[in-house]
Design a protein around this motif. Sequence first.
Motif, PDB file in Angstrom:
ATOM      1  N   TRP A  84       0.863  -1.016   0.104  1.00 39.10           N
ATOM      2  CA  TRP A  84       0.070   0.001  -0.078  1.00 39.10           C
ATOM      3  C   TRP A  84       0.761   1.107  -0.005  1.00 39.10           C
ATOM      4  N   ASN A  85       0.421   2.387  -0.440  1.00 37.59           N
ATOM      5  CA  ASN A  85       0.780   3.748  -0.337  1.00 37.59           C
ATOM      6  C   ASN A  85      -0.078   4.432   0.512  1.00 37.59           C
ATOM      7  N   SER A  86       0.813   5.502   1.343  1.00 38.02           N
ATOM      8  CA  SER A  86      -0.052   6.405   2.141  1.00 38.02           C
ATOM      9  C   SER A  86      -0.681   7.681   0.991  1.00 38.02           C
ATOM     10  N   ARG A  87      -1.748   8.053   1.366  1.00 39.21           N
ATOM     11  CA  ARG A  87      -2.362   9.126   0.497  1.00 39.21           C
ATOM     12  C   ARG A  87      -1.220  10.345   0.363  1.00 39.21           C
ATOM     13  N   ALA A  88      -0.489  10.726   1.332  1.00 35.61           N
ATOM     14  CA  ALA A  88       0.784  11.735   1.165  1.00 35.61           C
ATOM     15  C   ALA A  88       1.785  11.047  -0.008  1.00 35.61           C
ATOM     16  N   VAL A 107       3.567  12.304  -5.874  1.00 32.46           N
ATOM     17  CA  VAL A 107       3.715  12.011  -7.359  1.00 32.46           C
ATOM     18  C   VAL A 107       2.364  12.176  -8.394  1.00 32.46           C
ATOM     19  N   GLY A 108       1.308  13.157  -7.736  1.00 28.88           N
ATOM     20  CA  GLY A 108       0.292  13.449  -8.510  1.00 28.88           C
ATOM     21  C   GLY A 108      -0.656  12.349  -8.917  1.00 28.88           C
ATOM     22  N   LYS A 109      -0.953  11.373  -7.953  1.00 31.07           N
ATOM     23  CA  LYS A 109      -1.493  10.019  -8.366  1.00 31.07           C
ATOM     24  C   LYS A 109      -2.624  10.036  -7.093  1.00 31.07           C
ATOM     25  N   ASP A 110      -3.224  10.707  -6.681  1.00 31.31           N
ATOM     26  CA  ASP A 110      -3.921  10.726  -5.547  1.00 31.31           C
ATOM     27  C   ASP A 110      -5.574  10.675  -5.546  1.00 31.31           C
ATOM     28  N   ALA A 111      -5.877  10.538  -6.873  1.00 37.16           N
ATOM     29  CA  ALA A 111      -7.260  10.469  -7.368  1.00 37.16           C
ATOM     30  C   ALA A 111      -7.178   9.556  -8.541  1.00 37.16           C
ATOM     31  N   VAL A 112      -8.471   9.336  -8.990  1.00 35.59           N
ATOM     32  CA  VAL A 112      -8.638   8.502 -10.394  1.00 35.59           C
ATOM     33  C   VAL A 112      -9.524   9.180 -11.250  1.00 35.59           C
ATOM     34  N   SER A 113      -9.227   9.085 -12.454  1.00 38.40           N
ATOM     35  CA  SER A 113     -10.173   9.492 -13.662  1.00 38.40           C
ATOM     36  C   SER A 113     -11.521   9.008 -13.634  1.00 38.40           C
ATOM     37  N   SER A 168     -13.595   8.713 -16.086  1.00 42.13           N
ATOM     38  CA  SER A 168     -14.069   7.743 -17.113  1.00 42.13           C
ATOM     39  C   SER A 168     -13.212   6.501 -17.299  1.00 42.13           C
ATOM     40  N   THR A 169     -11.879   6.573 -16.993  1.00 39.53           N
ATOM     41  CA  THR A 169     -10.867   5.420 -17.150  1.00 39.53           C
ATOM     42  C   THR A 169     -10.469   4.678 -15.948  1.00 39.53           C
ATOM     43  N   ARG A 170     -10.615   5.369 -14.697  1.00 39.91           N
ATOM     44  CA  ARG A 170     -10.141   4.869 -13.515  1.00 39.91           C
ATOM     45  C   ARG A 170      -8.450   4.795 -13.417  1.00 39.91           C
ATOM     46  N   TRP A 171      -7.819   5.487 -14.517  1.00 45.04           N
ATOM     47  CA  TRP A 171      -6.576   5.810 -14.393  1.00 45.04           C
ATOM     48  C   TRP A 171      -6.038   6.695 -13.233  1.00 45.04           C
ATOM     49  N   ARG A 172      -4.829   6.806 -12.669  1.00 43.67           N
ATOM     50  CA  ARG A 172      -4.644   7.628 -11.638  1.00 43.67           C
ATOM     51  C   ARG A 172      -4.177   9.073 -12.280  1.00 43.67           C
ATOM     52  N   VAL A 173      -4.977  10.122 -11.396  1.00 50.86           N
ATOM     53  CA  VAL A 173      -4.582  11.477 -11.984  1.00 50.86           C
ATOM     54  C   VAL A 173      -4.516  12.295 -10.555  1.00 50.86           C
ATOM     55  N   PRO A 174      -4.103  13.621 -10.911  1.00 52.69           N
ATOM     56  CA  PRO A 174      -3.944  14.323  -9.547  1.00 52.69           C
ATOM     57  C   PRO A 174      -5.441  14.802  -9.131  1.00 52.69           C
ATOM     58  N   ALA A 175      -5.586  15.122  -7.907  1.00 46.53           N
ATOM     59  CA  ALA A 175      -6.945  15.590  -7.389  1.00 46.53           C
ATOM     60  C   ALA A 175      -7.600  16.692  -8.114  1.00 46.53           C
ATOM     61  N   HIS A 228      -7.134  17.371 -11.386  1.00 47.66           N
ATOM     62  CA  HIS A 228      -7.436  17.133 -12.626  1.00 47.66           C
ATOM     63  C   HIS A 228      -8.954  17.190 -12.827  1.00 47.66           C
ATOM     64  N   PRO A 229      -9.490  17.997 -14.041  1.00 46.66           N
ATOM     65  CA  PRO A 229     -10.866  18.132 -14.306  1.00 46.66           C
ATOM     66  C   PRO A 229     -11.808  16.934 -14.210  1.00 46.66           C
ATOM     67  N   ASP A 230     -10.936  15.617 -14.420  1.00 46.11           N
ATOM     68  CA  ASP A 230     -11.875  14.567 -14.670  1.00 46.11           C
ATOM     69  C   ASP A 230     -11.963  13.628 -13.412  1.00 46.11           C
ATOM     70  N   ALA A 231     -10.999  14.237 -12.401  1.00 49.15           N
ATOM     71  CA  ALA A 231     -10.678  13.340 -11.102  1.00 49.15           C
ATOM     72  C   ALA A 231     -11.980  13.225 -10.073  1.00 49.15           C
ATOM     73  N   VAL A 232     -11.984  11.868  -9.507  1.00 46.89           N
ATOM     74  CA  VAL A 232     -12.670  11.483  -8.660  1.00 46.89           C
ATOM     75  C   VAL A 232     -12.178  10.954  -7.605  1.00 46.89           C
ATOM     76  N   PRO A 233     -12.453  10.622  -6.096  1.00 50.87           N
ATOM     77  CA  PRO A 233     -11.841  10.168  -5.124  1.00 50.87           C
ATOM     78  C   PRO A 233     -11.726   8.515  -5.683  1.00 50.87           C
ATOM     79  N   ASP A 234     -10.576   7.910  -5.154  1.00 51.99           N
ATOM     80  CA  ASP A 234     -10.375   6.466  -5.344  1.00 51.99           C
ATOM     81  C   ASP A 234     -11.251   5.837  -4.353  1.00 51.99           C
ATOM     82  N   ARG A 235     -11.073   4.415  -4.306  1.00 52.49           N
ATOM     83  CA  ARG A 235     -11.935   3.774  -3.240  1.00 52.49           C
ATOM     84  C   ARG A 235     -11.756   3.875  -1.828  1.00 52.49           C
TER      85      ARG A 235
END
Length: 370
Positions: free
Chosen positions: A283-287, A292-298, A300-307, A309-316
């Motif tokens: 696992w990784n911490s939220r910090a 590295v700019g991967k604290d949310a997911v897209s 539409s694609t569920r790829w990791r993106v920065p929070a 990002h216009p398409d960002a939503v929280p991960d599970r």
Amino acid sequence: MTALAGTGAPGEVDVDIDDVRRALEHYATKGWSDGLPVMPVTESYLAEFLATTDQDPSDVVFEMPHLRRTCTVRAAAINAAMAGCLPEYFPVVLAAWAALTVDGYPVRGIWQSTTGTAPLLIVNGPVRDRIGLNSRGNVFGSGFRANATIGRAIRLTAINVFGLRPHELDQATQGTPAKYTACIAENEELSPWAPLHVEHGMDPADSAVTGMVVRSVLHIEARHTVVPEQLALDLAGTLSRTGALIHETISGCLVLGPEHAQLFASHGWSKADVRQAVHERAWNSRADLVAVGKDAVSRSTRWRVPAEHPDAVPDRAAEAGSDRVHVLNSPDALLVVVAGANNAGVSAVVETFGPRGDAPAIARVAAPRP
């Protein structure tokens, strides 16, 4: 004339090396190679491959619908022969295609990925000894015809049947050495557990191929410990590196050297225990992810993106209010196999584009024809 002289044995003929060289250059000029010389194929030699299977030469073994292209038994046999396979290897090649058909993640366009993916084959059962597949020292390396040519048969087919050539339909940014060949056998004799195919419902007397699409193979040097929890953490740390976290979660395959497998087993750990322990520790911490700019997911694609990002939503994990972001959906997103020599504390983490917890893609190798 440059010739390779025979010994005078009955039926033996001299070979004109210049003719052989011209044939090799003809194949290369046609683009039918992976960059290395290939074996010229005659109809009579092709017939030896087709004689090893009950399938019709016109049967389809693999499809890429998005390219509107299919591979038949005959085409698979031609490329297996070109790769340097012996005819007796061909049932394993056909089982490999069947396994890769089952894998199919997520669409077969992944074979063209900019990430540089490549198929990896894991072979189990009596066929390993029958055709000389390496399961021990240098298992990911060179030196064994069956391993080298069976994996190469898949790549040559990808090039010659599906058109996956670099700079054309193959869009890999850098690629991987596995794009030449990647075929290993499980070291069942030195494994303390049931082989992979038996674990998933087959008989020990069966031979089988497990197919997966991989991104990289990372080696673990852990000669310093006899504590299973420490070894599990070492494996988890490699699996959970942020650079590999493209999607919300990942999948993987642990190729444990016999020493590491036996270390786990000596403490009473099963394969399921290894999977569970690595899952809990990977696992990784939220910090870490924010950094590295991967604290949310897209969305539409569920790829990791920065929070931001216009398409960002929280991960599970964020939705559950957890600061620990596990990289595996579940322990079942991790395969465990045993391969390599029993001479050092060395294992490998294989990063896969595989099922996220479904059964692995395994296909039975047809029994030799009488």
